[in-house]
Each structure stands twice: as structure tokens, then as C-alpha cells.
Design a protein around this motif. Structure first.
Motif, PDB file in Angstrom:
ATOM      1  N   THR A  95      18.007  91.545  46.868  1.00  0.00           N
ATOM      2  CA  THR A  95      19.121  90.591  46.873  1.00  0.00           C
ATOM      3  C   THR A  95      18.879  89.511  47.914  1.00  0.00           C
ATOM      4  O   THR A  95      19.019  88.322  47.630  1.00  0.00           O
ATOM      5  N   SER A  96      18.483  89.936  49.135  1.00  0.00           N
ATOM      6  CA  SER A  96      18.314  88.925  50.186  1.00  0.00           C
ATOM      7  C   SER A  96      17.139  87.995  49.868  1.00  0.00           C
ATOM      8  O   SER A  96      17.133  86.843  50.267  1.00  0.00           O
ATOM      9  N   GLN A  98      16.536  87.005  46.941  1.00  0.00           N
ATOM     10  CA  GLN A  98      16.965  86.378  45.675  1.00  0.00           C
ATOM     11  C   GLN A  98      16.056  86.758  44.504  1.00  0.00           C
ATOM     12  O   GLN A  98      15.731  85.928  43.655  1.00  0.00           O
ATOM     13  N   TYR A 101      19.759  89.401  40.305  1.00  0.00           N
ATOM     14  CA  TYR A 101      21.020  88.680  40.110  1.00  0.00           C
ATOM     15  C   TYR A 101      21.936  89.488  39.187  1.00  0.00           C
ATOM     16  O   TYR A 101      21.474  90.354  38.429  1.00  0.00           O
ATOM     17  N   ASN A 123      20.890  81.870  36.625  1.00  0.00           N
ATOM     18  CA  ASN A 123      21.409  80.908  37.594  1.00  0.00           C
ATOM     19  C   ASN A 123      22.932  80.811  37.552  1.00  0.00           C
ATOM     20  O   ASN A 123      23.512  79.815  37.956  1.00  0.00           O
ATOM     21  N   ASN A 125      25.218  82.735  39.067  1.00  0.00           N
ATOM     22  CA  ASN A 125      25.945  83.162  40.262  1.00  0.00           C
ATOM     23  C   ASN A 125      27.121  84.073  39.981  1.00  0.00           C
ATOM     24  O   ASN A 125      28.194  83.922  40.560  1.00  0.00           O
ATOM     25  N   ASN A 136      14.653  89.401  38.927  1.00  0.00           N
ATOM     26  CA  ASN A 136      14.286  88.028  38.571  1.00  0.00           C
ATOM     27  C   ASN A 136      12.763  87.910  38.500  1.00  0.00           C
ATOM     28  O   ASN A 136      12.085  87.740  39.504  1.00  0.00           O
TER      29      ASN A 136
END
Ligand code: GLU
Length: 296
Positions: A95-96, A98, A101, A123, A125, A136
Motif C-alpha cells: 500500500t505504501s 502504491q 489498490y 486509478n 481511489n 498493481n
């Protein structure tokens, strides 16, 4: 300078969705012999991360069956339900960075678009709560399109799966198999994964995870799958019968013959240990049929 090989660490990782059947015993025996013929360690991990699919008493029954067949493991049995902390640590790292998601697509939506997830939440969010988490894969520059299997040779992966941002944590909060299996294999230091060929396509996803986590990718051996008819695997779901714990020798010999190692008559066969001792000494991947499935 002479480089020493790292010690061999292998494993058998059954899901407790039922007792061991012929097909799962093939994976147990094959992984055991690959490890023991290379003076390696052979560990057992119970993959109990999916409580709805778990059958009560199956974990213990699987372990009792392994013992009845003389398949003694090294170290303590690992239970995936006790590994949540390790999974959460990796999820926070992803997660950190990225690298994952939240996805709100329903199964119905995915079915309507031909059965494929098309990356629409990448994308978006979306909030983490009440949604599935997807990896991802877009951050990987070199996609895994194929891998070398030590038995099957070069395996080319299904192109529709290569770009797939697969689920690593389900909407219901359960960890996905592809996530848990990679984290545990890394943690246990597994150097070679030996399992049934039904899992061959998951290997691409798992290799992608190793890459994202910067971990060493293990070797792979996908053993032929026991089928009742072409494409129809023996599974706990189609009520494959449990192997006999009281009289294991005939089944052990059938498994070895299935794996291309029929036990010669002159070999002492009073116990599974006698037979396994012969099998460890005579085991060679060259003699295992290079097939994805074999009809029983
Ligand atoms: N738990 C999986 C199964 O029983 C096997 C996982 C693996 O060997 O990677 O099908």
C-alpha cells in the motif's frame, strides 16, 4: 571461489477442504521425494485461510494420513491462519509503495465484460473498506510471460492473465491464495515449489509478486495431475475418495507408478518406510512423465 548451493527447502501445502485423495497424495509424495533425494528439508503447511471452504477435522486427518504413509515432515507444521501479521505487513508495504489498490467491481460486472477485470479501478481511489484489494502489475516493466518448469520445460502463460491485476485480499477480508502462498514460501525459505499442474497458471501471478517484493523466485516443478477424464481433475470438490490410511502400501505403490517410479519386486516392501527409502534413492525427475495430466 566455489559457490555453495543454498540448502534445498521444499514443502507440501494442502488446503483442509477435505481428506487427502490420490491427486493430493501425488503432490505430497513428489514434493517429499524431490526434497529428500537432495538431502533437503520437507515442510508441511496447512493452507487454512478460507474458513468457508474448510472441512472440520480435515487438517488433522491430512496430517494423520501423511504419517500413515511414512511422510514425516521437518520442523513444525505451519498454519496459514496464524500468519495474518505477516500478510498484513506485506499489504502495508504494498500500500505504501502504491503497488495495490481497492477495487469495487462485482463478480457480476466482471462476468458481463467477458470474465476479465479490465483495470478500471486502478486509478479510482476507492476506499479500502468494503472493497477487494488488487495488486498493481502496471509498475512491473518486465511482465512474466513464461517460466521454466524443471519438469514441464518452458511454460508459456495464458496472455489474458499476464496483465491481470489479481486480487490479494478479498472483499470479505480473507487473504487470497496467491498472496499467502508467496509470503509463506518466502518466509519459510522455500527453494523449490513442487505441486500439481492444476496450479501452473497461478505461477505467473506468484512470480510477479516475488518481483514486486524483491524476493528470490523459487524453482518450480508441476507434477502431472490425476484426472478421471480429460480436463476433469480428481478433487476434493468432486468427492474424490480419501486414500486408505489403514492399508497404505498399495496406494503408495500406485502413486509411485503414476510418478514413473514403479517399485520393483525385489525391493523390501514391508512398510511405507521401506518403499520410500527405495524411492528416495531412485528418484529422478527424468523418469516422471512430462505431462500436465494423466488419466487414471
Ligand atoms: N493449497 C493449495 C491446494 O491444496 C496448494 C498450494 C501450493 O502448493 O502452492 O491446492
Amino acid at each position: 571461489m566455489h559457490q555453495t548451493q543454498p540448502p534445498y527447502i521444499g514443502r507440501f501445502a494442502p488446503s483442509p477442504s477435505g481428506p487427502l485423495h490420490f491427486g493430493s497424495l501425488v503432490a505430497a509424495v513428489g514434493s517429499y521425494l524431490q526434497a529428500k533425494s537432495q538431502q533437503g528439508s520437507w515442510q508441511v503447511r496447512i493452507e487454512d485461510i478460507d474458513p468457508p471452504r474448510e472441512v472440520k477435522g480435515a487438517s488433522q486427518d491430512i496430517l494423520d494420513t501423511l504419517k500413515a504413509y511414512g511422510l514425516y515432515w521437518d520442523g513444525d507444521v505451519i498454519y496459514q491462519h496464524q500468519q495474518s501479521q505477516a500478510y498484513e505487513a506485506v499489504l502495508s508495504e504494498l500500500t505504501s509503495r502504491q503497488l495495490c489498490y481497492a477495487c469495487s467491481c462485482t463478480r457480476k460486472m466482471i462476468k458481463e465484460q467477458g470474465g476479465y477485470y479490465l483495470g478500471q479501478c486502478r486509478n479510482a481511489n476507492n476506499p479500502i473498506t468494503n472493497n477487494a484489494l488488487r495488486i498493481n502489475l502496471h509498475s512491473i516493466t518486465h511482465k512474466t510471460t513464461q517460466f521454466e518448469d524443471k519438469l514441464q520445460g518452458l511454460v508459456k502463460l495464458d496472455p489474458t492473465q499476464i496483465e491481470d491485476d489479481f486480487i490479494i485480499k478479498r472483499k470479505d477480508g480473507l487473504y487470497a491464495y496467491n498472496l499467502a502462498v508467496v509470503i509463506d514460501d518466502i518466509k519459510q525459505g522455500v527453494t523449490e515449489v513442487v505441486r500439481g499442474a492444476d496450479l501452473i497458471e497461478t505461477t505467473g501471478k506468484q512470480i510477479s509478486l516475488y518481483q514486486l517484493l524483491g524476493a528470490k523466485i523459487p524453482h518450480y516443478v508441476h507434477l502431472p495431475l490425476a484426472v478421471t477424464a480429460p480436463g476433469l481433475k480428481l478433487s476434493k470438490q468432486n468427492h474424490a475418495i480419501a486414500v486408505n490410511k489403514e492399508n497404505p502400501i498399495p496406494t503408495l505403490k500406485q502413486v509411485l507408478a503414476f510418478l514413473g517410479h514403479p517399485v520393483p519386486d525385489h525391493v523390501e516392501q514391508k512398510s511405507c518406510t521401506d518403499i520410500l527409502q527405495w524411492a528416495v534413492q531412485n528418484w529422478s525427475l527424468n523418469d516422471v512423465p512430462k505431462q500436465l495430466e494423466i488419466q487414471l
